[in-house]
Design a protein around this motif. Structure first.
Motif, PDB file in Angstrom:
ATOM      1  N   GLU A   2      -1.982  34.381  39.696  1.00 58.02           N
ATOM      2  CA  GLU A   2      -2.619  35.573  39.155  1.00 58.02           C
ATOM      3  C   GLU A   2      -2.023  35.961  37.818  1.00 58.02           C
ATOM      4  N   LYS A   3      -2.857  36.613  37.016  1.00 61.20           N
ATOM      5  CA  LYS A   3      -2.351  37.196  35.776  1.00 61.20           C
ATOM      6  C   LYS A   3      -1.668  38.514  36.108  1.00 61.20           C
ATOM      7  N   PHE A   4      -0.442  38.672  35.561  1.00 60.02           N
ATOM      8  CA  PHE A   4       0.346  39.855  35.890  1.00 60.02           C
ATOM      9  C   PHE A   4       0.371  40.842  34.729  1.00 60.02           C
ATOM     10  N   TYR A   5       0.526  42.115  35.114  1.00 62.30           N
ATOM     11  CA  TYR A   5       0.577  43.204  34.151  1.00 62.30           C
ATOM     12  C   TYR A   5       1.847  44.032  34.389  1.00 62.30           C
ATOM     13  N   VAL A   6       2.277  44.699  33.312  1.00 58.63           N
ATOM     14  CA  VAL A   6       3.463  45.549  33.393  1.00 58.63           C
ATOM     15  C   VAL A   6       3.032  46.961  33.770  1.00 58.63           C
ATOM     16  N   ARG A   7       3.550  47.456  34.911  1.00 57.64           N
ATOM     17  CA  ARG A   7       3.243  48.832  35.289  1.00 57.64           C
ATOM     18  C   ARG A   7       4.183  49.810  34.600  1.00 57.64           C
ATOM     19  N   ARG A   8       5.489  49.611  34.818  1.00 62.25           N
ATOM     20  CA  ARG A   8       6.475  50.502  34.211  1.00 62.25           C
ATOM     21  C   ARG A   8       7.611  49.674  33.615  1.00 62.25           C
ATOM     22  N   ILE A   9       8.261  50.259  32.615  1.00 63.45           N
ATOM     23  CA  ILE A   9       9.485  49.695  32.041  1.00 63.45           C
ATOM     24  C   ILE A   9      10.596  50.704  32.287  1.00 63.45           C
ATOM     25  N   ASN A  10      11.566  50.314  33.075  1.00 62.26           N
ATOM     26  CA  ASN A  10      12.670  51.196  33.444  1.00 62.26           C
ATOM     27  C   ASN A  10      13.951  50.720  32.772  1.00 62.26           C
ATOM     28  N   ILE A  11      14.552  51.602  31.980  1.00 62.75           N
ATOM     29  CA  ILE A  11      15.789  51.297  31.267  1.00 62.75           C
ATOM     30  C   ILE A  11      16.969  51.820  32.074  1.00 62.75           C
ATOM     31  N   HIS A  12      17.954  50.958  32.309  1.00 61.44           N
ATOM     32  CA  HIS A  12      19.156  51.344  33.046  1.00 61.44           C
ATOM     33  C   HIS A  12      20.394  51.023  32.210  1.00 61.44           C
ATOM     34  N   GLY A  13      21.398  51.859  32.354  1.00 62.91           N
ATOM     35  CA  GLY A  13      22.674  51.584  31.697  1.00 62.91           C
ATOM     36  C   GLY A  13      22.837  52.224  30.342  1.00 62.91           C
ATOM     37  N   ASN A  14      21.829  52.925  29.843  1.00 66.49           N
ATOM     38  CA  ASN A  14      21.922  53.558  28.522  1.00 66.49           C
ATOM     39  C   ASN A  14      22.562  54.930  28.654  1.00 66.49           C
TER      40      ASN A  14
END
Length: 788
Positions: free
Chosen positions: A347-359
């Protein structure tokens, strides 16, 4: 309350002596527990096969005792009857408070604790004396795998309060067993010498005093066996096998003899490479990614490369978890292999969320603006890789890890978990030293690469020595516009006495204000444009003035102060994987600085700088670098002003020669006067610290070769024949040596030791020059800084 003890017989159950009293059957109205210290009552009741309301007899009591012993929690278990209550009295086994190691140097504590964790020996676990034998055997296994067959392990148990114990392990590691001979049996096509050259293990030559290739370890041997296998599989021997491996050790456990039995088989060519399956990318584009061709000898590495290239091609349009299945069809009669690449895009995948950690110190948007994927966009693998590289290139980022996390309930969405480890963004640089030419040197600087977590850069610097006092400041906004155009404003003031550097014989006071913009043209290309204002006031020396200076002032009607409007521009192509300690990619910059027509002085300076990194292995890198620069006058100015000339020599150009000491010299006093052309370059072989199992990433060692010099139109370089003016290839000075750069807790440290190759001694072609002392050599050079 009267307790009726039920001790009529003694049974031995699972190696434990248990006393049980014979009594009439009864129904349990209550269960009482005695003796628990760490375990909660519920844990025991969970394992106890008797509950309130159950009728019990001797068989059920015996079974219940057996079940409780099986848990391993208890050293003793007893059952009593108190009227219709069942009393369970237990003694818990002690827990492990800590495990300590002494005597281990080759394998650190963490690695040993990880090994013991696999057999259940760790802090908080239940201690059982039977574990000691397992513990010893496991540690011996770890050391045997490293070739330490003479290891001796001693364990001591110390009882503590609250039913706990400490385990102290004393290790005598002994010496690594050394490989005395590797014998390969069954190889007819390739000789022992050819195959042994491929291995990391072996017998060192007599002149290899510090070689460790003969130190045996099982992981290293397994890696060598795979290298032999790959050598054959990449040369057509598709049925090559390693039939057996024997490792023999001498009785004193010091010497190792290795025998490898191989079966080479026949050699096969590729008859065809076909692409089938569901093609979501143009067939011609996909087929161009296949590097196995008809008529080539079969190669596993080329086949694997083709597989990765095909999967990457599908990943670029969102099929991030695509798969290529390989099917080799062997024709034994023709000795050929037909390769079939079967594409399964999924399947073609899509990005739902981008979560930044460690900043912890940096604003979220600073990292998000570097991402080349957006929430809701297709999960393109090439953009994901590029996002990671852009984050890694930020000067305040130590490491970056990007994970794709499936979204529950969705078959084609993922969340990106971006884990960032930040590093200190501020630096306080301070340096001090002494030079026979420049005297006491001192510099101090303050740089903040990530001001207030915004990604903005501010630098303030003061540099002083016997010849210079420089004050400078610069501020950079990396995202001056939403499109990523950056802006830098810089200001500097300089007071200079060049004579004290043995650079000409004059003094200047100057100031510069400059504003520049960086325009990103693509992911790798940037255009920089800027303008500014410069002012300089020249004071020639009264005593023994340099002819170079007096001639320039005469040509400009004795004017000593000049104001110029400056323009600058550059084009940069940068594919480096990081800005500090890059090990792949390249950086190329071509630029020009010039004064506007009708300024007091009209001149230009152009430059071309390259740095190209080649990853030779996972730990070593080859760096090729060059720096070419040229300047001249135009319009009303005939030549490049002497105070804008280039210099060479020192830790950043040609190591082994004193700073700014190369190039033409004043015939009257021997001072270096610089040139309007600079040619420098070199090669660095970068490698980790040797003899260290896990070299720190903050240290870089390199062997280097430097070459370069500066040249002046209509003037000969020092020691060149009279009349050989301008660039002369035979006047390029060179050196070689070793360099260390350490991003230490107190700041960046740089050291180098160089041996010059073609330095010139005194007795050159400067007639009657009392200062003709030859090239100024400075073999050891360093610079120092500190971080906050």
């Amino acid at each position: 309350m009267l307790l009726t003890r039920l001790f009529l017989t003694v049974v031995f159950l699972n190696g434990f002596a248990v006393s049980i009293a014979k009594a009439d059957d009864f129904t349990v109205d209550e269960i009482k527990i005695e003796g628990l210290q760490r375990l909660p009552d519920g844990t025991l009741l969970n394992y106890l096969p008797i509950v309130v309301g159950d009728p019990v007899d001797d068989n059920q009591i015996t079974f219940a005792i057996s079940e409780l012993y099986k848990t391993g929690f208890f050293a003793n278990v007893q059952f009593f009857r108190d009227n219709d209550a069942l009393v369970v009295r237990v003694k818990e086994r002690p827990s492990i408070a800590d495990v300590e190691f002494t005597g281990n140097s080759d394998i650190d504590d963490d690695a040993l604790k990880d090994a013991l964790l696999d057999i259940g020996v760790t802090r908080g676990q239940i201690y059982n004396r039977s574990l000691l034998e397992k513990l010893t055997l496991e540690l011996e296994r770890v050391y045997f795998s490293q070739g330490k067959y003479g290891v001796k392990i001693n364990t001591e148990i110390e009882e503590l309060d609250q039913n706990r114990v400490d385990i102290s392990i004393t290790i005598s590691e002994g010496q690594v067993a050394l490989i005395k001979h590797i014998n390969i049996v069954g190889n007819d096509v390739y000789s022992d010498d050819i195959l042994l050259d491929e291995l990391e293990s072996g017998v060192p030559s007599s002149w290899s005093l510090f070689s460790s290739i003969d130190e045996y370890s099982k992981p290293k041997l397994n890696g060598d066996l795979e290298k032999i296998r790959s050598y054959y599989l990449d040369r057509g021997y598709i049925k090559f096998t390693i039939e057996s491996t024997q490792v023999s050790i001498t009785p004193d456990k010091q010497d190792i003899y290795v025998t490898v039995n191989v079966s080479e088989g026949d050699r096969y060519k590729i008859s065809s490479s076909k692409l089938t399956g569901e093609l979501v990318v143009n067939r011609r584009t996909m087929e161009s990614q296949i590097v196995t061709r008809q008529g080539m000898w079969f190669s596993r590495s080329l086949m694997t490369t083709s597989k990765k290239r095909l999967e990457s091609q599908m990943g670029r349009i969102g099929y991030a978890f695509s798969e290529i299945k390989l099917t080799p069809d062997i024709d034994e009669e023709r000795k050929e292999v037909a390769l079939t690449y079967f594409a399964i895009p999924g399947e073609k995948f899509y990005v739902r969320r981008i979560n930044i950690h460690g900043n912890d110190s940096t604003q979220d948007q600073v990292f998000r603006r570097e991402m080349r994927l957006m929430e809701g966009s297709v999960l393109a693998s090439n953009l994901l890789d590029r996002s990671k590289i852009r984050l890694q290139r930020l000067p305040y980022v130590e490491t970056v890890n990007v994970d794709t996390v499936p979204v529950p309930g969705s078959s084609n969405q993922v969340d990106l978990k971006v884990s960032i480890t930040e590093k200190l963004a501020g630096s306080f640089n301070i340096g001090a030293g002494f030079s026979q030419v420049q005297g006491l040197l001192f510099n101090v600087g303050l740089t903040q690469e990530n001001m207030f977590g915004s990604g903005q850069r501010l630098s303030l610097n003061v540099n002083t020595d016997r010849a210079n006092t420089i004050y400078s400041a610069a501020f950079t906004e990396p995202y001056y516009t939403i499109d990523g155009i950056s802006r830098t404003v810089s200001l500097s003031f300089r007071n200079r006495n060049a004579a004290r550097q043995r650079i000409n014989n004059f003094q200047t006071n100057s100031g510069n204000l400059n504003i520049s913009y960086g325009v990103p043209l693509s992911e790798f290309n940037t255009l920089n444009l800027g303008y500014g204002l410069s002012y300089i006031e020249i004071t020639p020396s009264i005593i023994n003035p340099s002819r170079d200076v007096t001639e320039f002032l005469e040509a400009n009607d004795g004017q000593t102060a000049y104001t110029n409007v400056t323009l600058n521009g550059s084009f940069s192509h940068d594919t480096r994987n990081r800005t500090i300690f890059a090990n792949a990619g390249s950086q190329q910059t071509i630029g020009i600085n010039m004064t506007m027509p009708s300024s007091d002085l009209e001149y230009y300076k152009i430059r071309y700088v390259t740095n190209t990194y080649f990853g030779l292995t996972s730990a070593t890198t080859l760096l090729l670098r060059s720096n070419l620069a040229y300047g001249s006058g135009y319009g009303q100015t005939d030549v490049l002003p002497f105070f804008e000339r280039y210099f060479a020599g020192g830790i950043r150009t040609v190591r082994g020669y004193d700073s700014n000491s190369l190039g033409p010299r004043d015939p009257g006093n021997g001072f270096t006067i610089g040139g309007n052309m600079r040619v420098t370059g070199g090669v660095d072989y970068i490698f980790p610290i040797p003899f260290v199992e896990k070299p720190p990433s903050s240290v870089r060692l390199s062997l280097f070769f430097d070459i370069g010099n500066v040249f002046l139109d209509n003037f000969n370089t020092y020691n060149a024949p009279v009349g050989d003016n301008g660039f002369q290839a035979d006047q390029l000075r060179s050196s070689y040596g070793i360099s260390l750069v350490w991003i230490s807790p107190i700041g960046p440290l740089r050291f180098s030791y160089a041996q010059t190759i073609n330095d010139q001694t005194s007795g050159g072609n400067i007639a009657n020059d009392p200062a003709d002392f030859g090239d100024r050599i400075r073999r050891f050079q360093f610079s120092i800084g500190s971080f906050f």
